[in-house]
Design an enzyme around this catalytic site. Structure first.
Site, short mmCIF file in Angstrom:
data_model
loop_
_atom_site.label_atom_id
_atom_site.label_comp_id
_atom_site.label_asym_id
_atom_site.label_seq_id
_atom_site.Cartn_x
_atom_site.Cartn_y
_atom_site.Cartn_z
N ALA A 1 80.51 -76.64 175.08
CA ALA A 1 79.90 -77.81 174.43
C ALA A 1 78.79 -77.38 173.47
CB ALA A 1 79.36 -78.76 175.49
N TYR A 2 77.97 -76.44 173.91
CA TYR A 2 76.87 -75.94 173.08
C TYR A 2 77.40 -75.29 171.81
CZ TYR A 2 72.73 -73.08 171.95
OH TYR A 2 71.67 -72.49 171.33
N SER A 3 78.45 -74.47 171.94
CA SER A 3 79.00 -73.79 170.77
C SER A 3 79.62 -74.77 169.78
CB SER A 3 80.03 -72.75 171.20
OG SER A 3 79.42 -71.69 171.90
N MET B 1 76.64 -76.35 168.00
CA MET B 1 75.94 -75.44 167.10
C MET B 1 76.78 -75.09 165.87
SD MET B 1 72.89 -75.03 167.75
CE MET B 1 71.58 -74.97 168.97
N HIS C 1 79.70 -71.99 177.59
CA HIS C 1 78.97 -72.53 176.45
C HIS C 1 79.81 -73.41 175.53
CE1 HIS C 1 75.90 -69.50 177.48
NE2 HIS C 1 75.08 -70.22 176.76
#
Length: 277
Positions: free
Chosen positions: A159-161, A164, A157
């Site tokens: 990139a997502y983290s 976010m 995760h």
């Protein structure tokens, strides 16, 4: 309690990701409390289906397949909102794609794409809505973040983290800049909420749901309906002094220490011990 606290009559809400999941649940809840809706989703047929349900209860809708990672498309969408409604009172900033990859394998191109989707696009949505809300002297924005906004998930995760985390700080900065001018900005950070993508992942890996539940004291995964009351609260006058808040919607996940044992897990252990005697 005075029901007017939660009335959205005469208000206009823009909701992205409205074809399914959290976006659809948010849109339906707002409509049930009196709001007219602007529904955005790349799945235009799904957004239209949501729109039909909202029109059936007597609310007006505008449905668009806007790419919410594209600031130019977002600007054009808000010009349509100006023509159709002449105002915006609430933004549910929900849609946006992530990308799973081990950190050592993540390409810079994929990182840029995730940041464009989840940070640049979400900021453009806030900016366009915010300009109009500031001119009105009032409005509310609900950004959807994640547990990954403030804690690491692993499992590819990265990139997502990163994205976010930026959404969380964007929320705090916008609230600090805009709240004294009447525009509130908050961020909801869900844990795992069941949607078609998560269902597909759990079907591929039968152990996944159990691993998630070990971190959720409430003992179940989230459902889209869990956002409904929270969205109405944040859109309505009942939350007029709530701004800059980071609101977990996670069944207790963030409250539990990483080494903690949720009650339902402890009951299983106790049951096992009793049966072993």
């Amino acid at each position: 309690m005075n029901d007017d606290l939660f009335s959205l009559a005469g208000r206009v809400a823009v909701v992205s990701g409205a074809a399914q999941g959290l976006g659809q649940a948010t849109a339906l809840a707002l409509a049930q409390h009196g709001a007219d809706l602007v529904l955005l989703d790349r799945n235009l047929a799904g957004a239209e289906a949501t729109g039909e349900r909202i029109r059936a209860i007597g609310r007006r809708t505008l449905v668009a397949g806007t790419d919410v990672s594209d600031p130019l498309a977002i600007a054009e969408l808000f010009r349509q909102v100006d023509t159709a409604f002449g105002r915006i009172d609430f933004l549910g900033n929900i849609a946006g794609d992530g990308h799973l990859s081990k950190p050592e394998d993540l390409t810079i191109a994929d990182l840029h794409r995730v940041l464009q989707n989840l940070v640049v696009g979400r900021f453009a949505m806030c900016q366009e809505a915010g300009k109009r809300m500031l001119a009105q002297g009032r409005g509310s924005i609900m950004n959807i973040g994640s547990l990954a906004s403030s804690t690491a998930l692993g499992r590819g995760h990265i990139a997502y983290s990163m994205a976010m985390g930026a959404v969380l700080q964007m929320t705090r900065e916008l609230s600090t800049e805009w709240s004294y001018r009447g525009v509130r900005v908050n961020c909801v950070t869900p844990a795992q909420v069941v949607n078609p993508s998560l269902e597909a992942r759990m079907a591929t890996d039968p152990t996944l749901e159990g691993r998630f539940l070990k971190g959720i004291p409430a003992g179940r995964l989230g459902q889209p309906k869990d956002i409904m009351g929270l969205a109405v609260f944040l859109a309505s006058d009942s939350s007029e002094w709530i701004t800059g808040a980071i609101i977990p919607m996670d069944g207790g996940n963030m409250a539990m220490n990483a080494g903690g044992t949720p009650g339902h897990e402890q009951r299983t252990v106790q049951s096992f011990r009793a049966e072993s005697k």
